[in-house]
Design an enzyme around this catalytic site. Structure first.
Site, PDB file in Angstrom:
ATOM      1  NE  ARG A  48      -0.086   0.957   3.709  1.00  0.00           N
ATOM      2  CZ  ARG A  48       1.234   2.332   3.472  1.00  0.00           C
ATOM      3  NH1 ARG A  48       2.339   2.174   3.435  1.00  0.00           N
ATOM      4  NH2 ARG A  48       1.131   3.569   3.695  1.00  0.00           N
ATOM      5  N   GLY A  49      -0.048   2.252   0.340  1.00  0.00           N
ATOM      6  CA  GLY A  49       1.134   3.881  -0.052  1.00  0.00           C
ATOM      7  C   GLY A  49       1.469   3.986  -1.316  1.00  0.00           C
ATOM      8  CB  ALA A  50       0.487   6.839  -3.570  1.00  0.00           C
ATOM      9  NE  ARG A  91      -6.253   1.007  -1.613  1.00  0.00           N
ATOM     10  CZ  ARG A  91      -5.364   0.885  -1.060  1.00  0.00           C
ATOM     11  NH1 ARG A  91      -4.176   1.160  -0.698  1.00  0.00           N
ATOM     12  NH2 ARG A  91      -6.164   1.984  -0.057  1.00  0.00           N
ATOM     13  CD  GLN A 195      -3.534   2.556   6.807  1.00  0.00           C
ATOM     14  OE1 GLN A 195      -3.322   3.476   7.746  1.00  0.00           O
ATOM     15  NE2 GLN A 195      -3.803   2.055   5.279  1.00  0.00           N
ATOM     16  CG  ASP A 236      -3.042   8.138  -1.526  1.00  0.00           C
ATOM     17  OD1 ASP A 236      -3.317   8.638  -0.403  1.00  0.00           O
ATOM     18  OD2 ASP A 236      -3.132   6.887  -2.251  1.00  0.00           O
ATOM     19  CG  ASN A 246      -2.828  11.649   2.448  1.00  0.00           C
ATOM     20  OD1 ASN A 246      -1.617  10.666   1.873  1.00  0.00           O
ATOM     21  ND2 ASN A 246      -1.828  11.739   3.460  1.00  0.00           N
ATOM     22  CE  LYS A 247      -5.064   5.316   4.219  1.00  0.00           C
ATOM     23  NZ  LYS A 247      -6.120   5.267   3.929  1.00  0.00           N
TER      24      LYS A 247
HETATM   25  O1  MRU Z   1      -4.427   3.077   2.363  1.00  0.00           O
HETATM   26  P1  MRU Z   1      -3.187   3.575   1.954  1.00  0.00           P
HETATM   27  O2  MRU Z   1      -2.606   2.633   3.300  1.00  0.00           O
HETATM   28  O3  MRU Z   1      -2.270   2.959   0.903  1.00  0.00           O
HETATM   29  O4  MRU Z   1      -3.124   4.647   2.114  1.00  0.00           O
HETATM   30  C1  MRU Z   1      -1.387   5.631   2.172  1.00  0.00           C
HETATM   31  C2  MRU Z   1      -1.937   7.118   1.917  1.00  0.00           C
HETATM   32  O5  MRU Z   1      -2.161   7.793   2.330  1.00  0.00           O
HETATM   33  C3  MRU Z   1      -0.037   7.746   1.781  1.00  0.00           C
HETATM   34  O6  MRU Z   1      -0.220   8.798   2.760  1.00  0.00           O
HETATM   35  C4  MRU Z   1       0.463   8.325   0.343  1.00  0.00           C
HETATM   36  O7  MRU Z   1      -0.525   6.849  -0.644  1.00  0.00           O
HETATM   37  C5  MRU Z   1       1.167   8.934   0.346  1.00  0.00           C
HETATM   38  S1  MRU Z   1       2.797   6.960   0.143  1.00  0.00           S
HETATM   39  C6  MRU Z   1       4.192   7.725   0.376  1.00  0.00           C
END
Ligand code: MRU
Length: 347
Positions: A48-50, A91, A195, A236, A246-247
């Site tokens: 996970r994470g963009a 996603r 996270q 994201d 973002n999250k």
């Molecule tokens: O749902 P996730 O864990 O994929 O969400 C991640 C985030 O929101 C991060 O802040 C974002 O992807 C940036 S990661 C460098």
């Protein structure tokens, strides 16, 4: 041709991912040998994470090409469209997924009559290696915004685990530390998926940075007590006008930072900037399973029968963002003009 980092290991015929669902208690890998397995790993948040999702998608695309390498012409084209669409359907919010798949699919279309497997594998490795360099550059630019002794608040995980390596928001903290600055990092636990508590705290403690974990609803009070000098988060998707997805919980932090006069920084590679959309209202927000809210670590905490709303992301208006830190430099308002400039696009 191989690549190995904490987040992912490309062996040439499989993608091995650290299972982020189990960290920090269990360090275990998931081995993906097909594009379907990579798609499932993205959907279920093994990875996970963009930026990490983007790179994993690129390797998934290579696995798909290997699976269908015997096909020719229209049949091959159709199969690769299926590979693209299956991975793209996992996603919806992080634009890096679509950015990486577009890059891979365009390569395939130019080389479909030649040795496309080799070309695609090289391209996926390039995406992954570029990501590491990009994050180090974000770190170099971003660390200039921090002073020795600063206390920084971060949300979710925008560290090595959310990228191929090094991290974006946490890359800035890492770079500041490498430049001899002593920092304290406040980490929001980041409900519902935790996270922050599970991944960011793990990364920061390993780095030897003073790390203080707080529950999400403590952030306002911590700011009011003067304990925070800057907020740094990842992204994201960033719209043309600078609105940031973002999250979930990021928006709340931005409002709180604004109220307390604390700079609110967003760290992201330019692959997260989506100039095709005008503002944040056009960013699709993923909704995830209700059990993420009703349960913690598999244990039910909410009454049976209760209704749940679980958006995984929120959008922070650009007015609340002090600066966007990219690999090409620090972008300040007006974002409408300056994001286009940094992307090399005519305003
Ligand atoms: O749902 P996730 O864990 O994929 O969400 C991640 C985030 O929101 C991060 O802040 C974002 O992807 C940036 S990661 C460098």
């Amino acid at each position: 041709m191989t690549l190995k980092t904490i987040t992912m290991h490309w062996t040439g015929d499989s993608l091995i991912l650290i299972d982020q669902r189990k960290l920090p208690h269990v360090v275990e890998n998931v081995v993906c040998r097909t594009f379907e397995e990579v798609a499932q790993a993205i959907k279920e948040m093994v990875v996970r994470g963009a930026p990490a999702i983007g790179a994993a998608a690129a390797f998934g695309y290579v696995l798909g090409a290997k699976q269908f390498s015997q096909l020719k012409g229209e049949k091959l084209l159709q199969a690769m469209r299926t590979v693209h669409d299956t991975i793209a359907g996992t996603r919806p919010t992080a634009v890096n997924l679509f950015w990486a798949l577009k890059r891979m699919h365009e390569k395939f279309l130019s080389y479909q009559n030649g040795d496309f497997i080799t070309v695609l594998e090289k391209e996926a490795l390039k995406i992954a290696q570029e990501d590491i360099e990009t994050n180090k550059a974000i770190g170099r630019h971003g660390q200039t915004l921090l002073k020795d002794g600063d206390k920084v608040l971060t949300h979710c995980n925008a560290g090595a685990l959310a990228t191929v390596d090094y991290g974006t928001a946490l890359g800035i903290i890492r770079s500041a530390v490498e430049n001899g600055k002593k920092l304290t990092v406040y980490v929001d636990e980041t409900r519902p998926y935790l996270q922050g508590a599970r991944l960011t705290a793990w990364e920061m403690v390993q780095l030897g940075v003073e790390t203080i974990l707080i529950c999400d609803n403590m952030a306002g009070w911590v700011m009011k007590q003067g304990k925070i000098d800057a907020v740094i988060v990842g992204a994201d998707r960033i719209a043309s006008n600078g609105d940031v997805a973002n999250k979930i919980g990021t928006y709340t932090l931005a409002v709180l930072a604004n109220r307390h006069g604390i700079p609110f920084y967003v760290a992201a590679p330019t692959s997260t900037i989506d100039l095709s959309i005008k503002d944040g209202s056009q960013i699709p927000i993923e909704e995830r399973s209700h059990t993420e809210v009703t349960h913690v670590a598999g244990l039910r905490i909410a009454a049976e029968g209760v209704k749940v709303y679980n958006p995984a992301f929120d959008v922070t208006e650009h007015e609340l963002v002090s600066a966007i830190i990219t690999e090409k430099g620090i972008v300040r308002p007006p974002y409408e003009v300056n994001l286009k400039k940094i992307m090399g696009v005519e305003a």
